[in-house]
Enzyme design. Structure first.
Site, PDB file in Angstrom:
ATOM      1  N   PHE A 173       0.808  -1.160  -0.041  1.00  0.00           N
ATOM      2  CA  PHE A 173       0.080   0.182   0.052  1.00  0.00           C
ATOM      3  C   PHE A 173       1.021   1.209   0.106  1.00  0.00           C
ATOM      4  O   PHE A 173       0.457   2.197   0.698  1.00  0.00           O
ATOM      5  CB  PHE A 173      -0.933   0.044   1.214  1.00  0.00           C
ATOM      6  CG  PHE A 173      -1.897  -1.191   1.246  1.00  0.00           C
ATOM      7  CD1 PHE A 173      -2.894  -1.500   0.392  1.00  0.00           C
ATOM      8  CD2 PHE A 173      -1.554  -2.201   2.147  1.00  0.00           C
ATOM      9  CE1 PHE A 173      -3.686  -2.614   0.326  1.00  0.00           C
ATOM     10  CE2 PHE A 173      -2.503  -3.127   2.287  1.00  0.00           C
ATOM     11  CZ  PHE A 173      -3.304  -3.498   1.441  1.00  0.00           C
ATOM     12  N   ARG A 175       2.728   4.834  -1.128  1.00  0.00           N
ATOM     13  CA  ARG A 175       2.627   5.897  -1.834  1.00  0.00           C
ATOM     14  C   ARG A 175       3.901   6.491  -2.483  1.00  0.00           C
ATOM     15  O   ARG A 175       4.786   6.483  -1.571  1.00  0.00           O
ATOM     16  CB  ARG A 175       1.990   7.014  -1.057  1.00  0.00           C
ATOM     17  CG  ARG A 175       0.635   6.699  -0.570  1.00  0.00           C
ATOM     18  CD  ARG A 175       0.228   7.670   0.612  1.00  0.00           C
ATOM     19  NE  ARG A 175       1.194   7.420   1.864  1.00  0.00           N
ATOM     20  CZ  ARG A 175       1.281   8.426   2.967  1.00  0.00           C
ATOM     21  NH1 ARG A 175       0.410   9.356   2.711  1.00  0.00           N
ATOM     22  NH2 ARG A 175       1.979   8.059   3.718  1.00  0.00           N
ATOM     23  N   GLU A 176       3.997   6.372  -3.551  1.00  0.00           N
ATOM     24  CA  GLU A 176       5.256   7.143  -4.026  1.00  0.00           C
ATOM     25  C   GLU A 176       5.389   8.517  -3.414  1.00  0.00           C
ATOM     26  O   GLU A 176       4.513   9.284  -3.435  1.00  0.00           O
ATOM     27  CB  GLU A 176       5.438   7.249  -5.576  1.00  0.00           C
ATOM     28  CG  GLU A 176       5.649   5.866  -6.233  1.00  0.00           C
ATOM     29  CD  GLU A 176       5.597   5.796  -7.650  1.00  0.00           C
ATOM     30  OE1 GLU A 176       6.239   6.933  -8.228  1.00  0.00           O
ATOM     31  OE2 GLU A 176       5.009   5.200  -8.480  1.00  0.00           O
ATOM     32  N   PHE A 277      -8.151  13.425  -0.688  1.00  0.00           N
ATOM     33  CA  PHE A 277      -8.441  13.034  -2.315  1.00  0.00           C
ATOM     34  C   PHE A 277      -9.505  13.882  -2.820  1.00  0.00           C
ATOM     35  O   PHE A 277     -10.671  13.506  -3.511  1.00  0.00           O
ATOM     36  CB  PHE A 277      -8.679  11.802  -2.360  1.00  0.00           C
ATOM     37  CG  PHE A 277      -7.349  10.643  -2.197  1.00  0.00           C
ATOM     38  CD1 PHE A 277      -6.494  10.626  -3.105  1.00  0.00           C
ATOM     39  CD2 PHE A 277      -7.128  10.351  -0.946  1.00  0.00           C
ATOM     40  CE1 PHE A 277      -5.270   9.885  -3.061  1.00  0.00           C
ATOM     41  CE2 PHE A 277      -6.067   9.561  -0.712  1.00  0.00           C
ATOM     42  CZ  PHE A 277      -4.998   9.442  -1.701  1.00  0.00           C
ATOM     43  N   ALA A 280      -9.811  18.910  -6.760  1.00  0.00           N
ATOM     44  CA  ALA A 280      -9.957  18.900  -8.262  1.00  0.00           C
ATOM     45  C   ALA A 280      -8.737  19.348  -9.183  1.00  0.00           C
ATOM     46  O   ALA A 280      -7.968  20.169  -8.446  1.00  0.00           O
ATOM     47  CB  ALA A 280     -11.181  19.490  -8.537  1.00  0.00           C
ATOM     48  N   GLY A 285      -2.443   9.816 -12.163  1.00  0.00           N
ATOM     49  CA  GLY A 285      -1.710   8.967 -13.065  1.00  0.00           C
ATOM     50  C   GLY A 285      -0.930   7.959 -12.402  1.00  0.00           C
ATOM     51  O   GLY A 285      -1.089   7.457 -11.506  1.00  0.00           O
ATOM     52  N   CYS A 288       0.176   2.790 -11.011  1.00  0.00           N
ATOM     53  CA  CYS A 288      -0.989   2.236 -10.242  1.00  0.00           C
ATOM     54  C   CYS A 288      -2.402   2.241 -10.780  1.00  0.00           C
ATOM     55  O   CYS A 288      -2.973   1.515 -11.062  1.00  0.00           O
ATOM     56  CB  CYS A 288      -0.804   2.249  -8.654  1.00  0.00           C
ATOM     57  SG  CYS A 288       0.724   1.737  -8.106  1.00  0.00           S
ATOM     58  N   LYS A 351       3.354  12.963  -9.890  1.00  0.00           N
ATOM     59  CA  LYS A 351       3.014  13.540  -8.276  1.00  0.00           C
ATOM     60  C   LYS A 351       4.317  13.932  -8.057  1.00  0.00           C
ATOM     61  O   LYS A 351       5.579  13.700  -8.510  1.00  0.00           O
ATOM     62  CB  LYS A 351       2.400  12.393  -7.315  1.00  0.00           C
ATOM     63  CG  LYS A 351       3.280  11.188  -7.188  1.00  0.00           C
ATOM     64  CD  LYS A 351       2.909  10.344  -5.938  1.00  0.00           C
ATOM     65  CE  LYS A 351       2.655  11.132  -4.922  1.00  0.00           C
ATOM     66  NZ  LYS A 351       2.356  10.090  -3.806  1.00  0.00           N
ATOM     67  N   ARG A 358       5.243   7.543 -15.702  1.00  0.00           N
ATOM     68  CA  ARG A 358       4.452   6.639 -16.382  1.00  0.00           C
ATOM     69  C   ARG A 358       3.005   7.311 -16.048  1.00  0.00           C
ATOM     70  O   ARG A 358       2.365   7.610 -15.051  1.00  0.00           O
ATOM     71  CB  ARG A 358       4.246   5.295 -15.359  1.00  0.00           C
ATOM     72  CG  ARG A 358       5.802   4.605 -15.642  1.00  0.00           C
ATOM     73  CD  ARG A 358       5.712   3.187 -14.659  1.00  0.00           C
ATOM     74  NE  ARG A 358       5.700   3.652 -13.481  1.00  0.00           N
ATOM     75  CZ  ARG A 358       5.673   2.594 -12.326  1.00  0.00           C
ATOM     76  NH1 ARG A 358       5.564   1.262 -12.950  1.00  0.00           N
ATOM     77  NH2 ARG A 358       5.733   2.988 -11.287  1.00  0.00           N
TER      78      ARG A 358
END
Length: 463
Positions: A173, A175-176, A277, A280, A285, A288, A351, A358
């Protein structure tokens, strides 16, 4: 009478040795973190160049904190513990390890929605013939539900130790940008085990591997194999839905004259919804979310449950539309034409705190602008080389100021802290026209307008 001899504690069993197969974002971080938790770890990759980098303490990608862990633990580095080493040999990995984590990529299959399982299957097939003693193989890759049961049979058939080799599934789980923290201090640990006699041993070994985070209070959830596989895909589907929901509301705000940032703030105060999250922008992207929701839809169709996930098709569509809307907003801001216009794009990674391009919305938008006749210059603090490899026709600058020099519009598309802290007055001195388009809704409109910039953002009024 002599007193009885004091009872002696049985000798403690040695800590399991760990191998990590695949050293990309997931694997390299997992290997380094396991070494940091005190285990002897051997990372394996078929890419000799990547292995050579890791042996030298260099991460194959940018991930905050990872190179510090490598420097602390890679064997042969000055001052390192020596607990972490790397190889390209499956035979060496099988001989070394008691627990083998499979951390290889599961990309979208070319021309389809479905997941490409060839890397996972290759890892299992390459490792299995060398497993001559009891071992635990643990899948961490994101796979379609039902894969683990099939792979368990495949593993038992190919391993000389047969049923003494157990398969478990332990989804990641990460997060980069926060992968090190998420590995060392996860918010939950999910372990899927089979129904056979080896299930108890698998659970016991993984409790030992994760003893430190468990002691810190991390929940440890034991499930069957299908549930463990579904946890990751369901979580990504939910996050994608939440992101696309607020982006759909941005479309409504644009049509009705509302402000999506104020709408999101009001919604976020409802503790049933929450604020996370709900920002807007140009959408999600990376390697994942997009491919995982598509693979989830494809697998649901194979299971005869396509209608259950039909809504994900619209989630995907909303997400992709955001990129087109950003191009349209740029064209509108530039009086209806992109031809020959100089545009600065701030951001290439999908991000911040990552060099991963990617399926990057930022780079996709830059490419669309270029194809429609604009002269696009891109700057990103960490993702420049990866961006150049994907979109070589674009121009690239060494700083935000250089990217903006002579620009008719500046697009903020990856929410790096560096971009949030830009001085609008400094940028104003180098641009041709003062148009800032905030694709992430994280800049301060008042600050930019104070320096006489036209501020535009998706889902917000023009003034």
């Amino acid at each position: 009478m002599s007193s009885p001899a004091p009872a002696t504690e049985p000798p403690a069993s040695p800590a399991p040795k760990i191998t990590v197969i695949g050293t990309g974002y997931l694997g390299a971080t997992h290997a380094a973190a396991m070494a940091d938790l005190g285990f002897e770890v051997l990372g394996l990759d078929v890419d000799q160049t990547k292995v050579d980098k890791l042996r030298g303490g260099t991460a194959p990608m940018y991930e905050p904190g990872l190179e510090e862990l490598l420097a602390r633990h890679v064997a042969g580095l000055d001052g390192a513990t020596g607990r972490l080493s790397f190889t390209t040999s499956f035979a060496e990995a099988a001989e070394f390890g008691d627990v083998h984590f499979v951390c290889v990529n599961t990309p979208q299959r070319a021309g389809e929605y479905a997941c490409d399982m060839s890397y996972v299957e290759s890892a299992i097939d390459s490792l299995a013939p060398h497993l001559t003693r009891p071992a635990l193989v643990v899948g961490k890759s994101t796979v379609p539900v039902g894969s683990a049961a099939r792979l368990a049979v495949r593993l038992a058939e190919r391993a000389p130790a047969g049923e003494a080799v157990e398969l478990a599934w332990n989804p990641e789980f990460l997060r980069e940008g926060f992968a090190v923290q998420d590995t060392l201090h996860p918010d939950r640990l999910v372990v899927g085990v089979g129904a056979g006699p080896g299930a108890e041993r698998a659970e016991r070994m993984l409790r030992e591997v994760y003893a430190t985070p468990i002691a810190e209070g991390t929940p440890f959830l034991v499930t069957d194999l299908p549930t463990a596989e579904l946890v990751k895909t369901a979580a990504n589907a939910f996050l994608s839905t939440k992101i696309s929901f607020i982006n759909a509301m941005a479309e409504i705000c644009e049509a009705a004259g509302g402000d999506v940032t104020l709408l999101a703030e009001a919604l976020g105060h409802d503790d049933r919804i929450g604020r996370k999250f709900l920002r807007a922008g140009i959408g999600f992207g990376g390697g994942c979310l997009p491919k995982d929701i598509r693979a989830f839809m494809a697998r649901a169709g194979e299971l005869g449950a396509a209608e259950a996930l039909a809504f994900l098709r619209e989630i995907d569509s909303i997400n992709m539309r955001r990129r087109v809307h950003m191009v349209d907003l740029t064209r509108e801001t530039l009086d209806g034409s992109l031809l020959g216009k100089r545009i600065a794009v701030l951001g290439a990674a999908f991000k911040p705190d990552s060099d991963d391009v990617r399926d990057s919305p930022a780079l996709n938008i830059a490419g669309q602008l270029h194809l429609q006749g604009a002269q696009v210059t891109v700057y990103d603090p960490k993702a420049m080389e990866n961006a150049k490899a994907v979109f070589p026709p674009l121009s690239y600058a060494s700083s935000a100021v250089e990217a903006a020099r002579g620009a008719h519009a500046v697009l903020h598309l990856t929410e790096w802290r560096e971009f949030r802290e830009l001085d609008p007055a400094v940028l104003a001195d180098v641009v041709t026209d003062r148009h800032i388009l905030d694709g992430r809704n994280t800049l301060d409109p008042a600050l930019w307008r104070k320096s006489r910039w036209t501020y535009r953002a998706l889902g917000r009024p023009a003034a």
